[in-house]
Design an enzyme around this catalytic site. Structure first.
Site: not given
Ligand code: NAP
Length: 348
Positions: A148, A240
């Site tokens: 990001c 950001h």
């Molecule tokens: P998050 O809120 O923790 O969400 C994680 C997701 O992954 C949930 O839907 C979870 O499902 C799923 N998951 C976890 N374990 C799993 C498994 N074993 N099999 C299949 N699905 C599974 O994380 P987030 O902040 O949205 O980030 C998601 C990704 O985007 C990460 O790789 C992060 O680095 C990237 N990212 C995040 C941002 C940001 O602003 N947050 C920005 C850029 C990139 P359950 O609910 O069922 O556990």
């Protein structure tokens, strides 16, 4: 155009919810499938997760069932916002099974045959897909969008490429929404600055060189510039900021830089892709702009705002840039990537 069914891997998470909201009412894509972990599988989305964004969970998504993250019943085009601990294998399984995975996760970004795509900057990197499919023997494919803060920096650097970028020093002020939910503890970040975001500086430095690199003989030749990043978490909700100093091989005048920002356009604007902002970069002449609260969400969160372009006594010139980290830096970036891929015929 016929509606294209799409799925979301990681649909219950923070970025998954941004995808759901960004796709609501999309003119080409219709949300048809949700995937998450087996903790959520079998439940309706409204029962599997709490809505963390402003407003209500969209009705169209709330009633959809969440499936295990297996390719069987998913549509051909899937967006991925999965936890990084599981994304490597699951995204590969989907690509192997013939799916087009447009991923927001960091896992595959730096692989040599995976495009790290910003449609305004490096659409030619999509040609890596042919090597990816040959090399991996996949019918499907994986395409990624940047981290990001990297996307804000690279969007601001891209119009300056013509002056020969040699050195970049970038200092970020990153919003808490970039850490997901619950993210950084309020006791740590309120009235404070945290000068460390794990892995972020390395990502910014390496991803910038790949994104601004050029295609040669079927591979990306990284931009030959040194990039140094300092990343800080600040008590801002969304948006950001990046303060950058840049050294060039051919030092531009300040007014030439301002014109380069203003005139910058790319293929998404030429083709009028649904999520493309009319102007990918807006140069702001006011001495105290851009600002995250006032500017990051403008233009549907897809524009990067640049200001304070001035001489730098150490390198050649400096400026600040600001963009929406969960839209241009996450869900919106991936949706624009998919729109470019549709317009290039990848879904035909
Ligand atoms: P998050 O809120 O923790 O969400 C994680 C997701 O992954 C949930 O839907 C979870 O499902 C799923 N998951 C976890 N374990 C799993 C498994 N074993 N099999 C299949 N699905 C599974 O994380 P987030 O902040 O949205 O980030 C998601 C990704 O985007 C990460 O790789 C992060 O680095 C990237 N990212 C995040 C941002 C940001 O602003 N947050 C920005 C850029 C990139 P359950 O609910 O069922 O556990």
């Amino acid at each position: 155009m016929k509606e294209i069914p799409v799925g979301i891997l990681g649909a219950t998470g923070m970025v998954g919810q941004h995808f759901i909201r960004f796709l609501e009412g999309h003119p080409w894509f219709k949300l048809a499938w949700l995937g998450a972990s087996d903790r959520s599988a079998g439940k309706k989305l409204k029962d599997a997760t709490a809505w963390r964004l402003d407003g209500e969970m969209p009705d169209s998504a709330a009633e959809l069932f969440v499936f295990e993250s297996k390719p069987d019943r998913a549509p051909r085009l899937v967006f991925s916002a999965m936890d990084a601990s599981v994304a490597t294998e699951i995204e590969r399984d989907f690509a192997r099974a013939g799916h087009i995975v447009v991923s927001n996760s960091r896992n595959h970004r730096m692989e040599p045959d995976v495009p790290l795509l910003v449609p305004e900057i490096n659409p030619s990197h999509l040609s890596l897909i042919h090597h990816q499919q040959k090399h991996c023997g996949w019918k499907g494919m994986i395409v990624t969008n940047p981290n990001c803060s990297t996307v804000v920096l690279t969007m601001a650097l891209a119009p300056l490429s013509r002056f020969g970028i040699e050195k970049v020093i970038a200092t970020t002020l990153q919003a808490v929404s970039g850490a997901g939910y619950p993210g950084v503890a309020s006791m740590d970040v309120l009235a404070n600055v945290i000068p460390f975001i794990p892995g972020e500086e390395e990502k910014m430095e390496r991803e910038t060189q790949k994104i601004l690199g050029s295609m040669s003989q079927g591979r990306v030749v990284a931009l030959n510039a040194t990039v140094s990043a300092h990343c800080n978490r600040v008590a801002v909700a969304d948006g950001h900021m990046v303060a950058a100093s840049v050294g060039f091989s051919s030092k531009p005048r300040i007014e030439d830089m301002q014109r380069a920002f203003d005139e910058f356009r790319g293929i998404p604007q030429e083709r009028n892709l649904p999520s493309a902002p009319a102007r990918p970069i807006v140069y702001m002449p006011q001495q105290d702009r851009p600002q995250p609260r006032r500017d990051a969400s403008r233009e549907n969160g897809m524009t990067v705002f640049v200001g304070r372009v001035r001489e730098c006594p150490v390198l050649d010139a400096k400026f600040v840039a600001c963009g929406h980290n969960t839209i241009r830096g996450a869900a919106g970036a991936a949706v624009l990537n998919a729109e470019l891929m549709v317009s290039e015929g990848f879904l035909d």
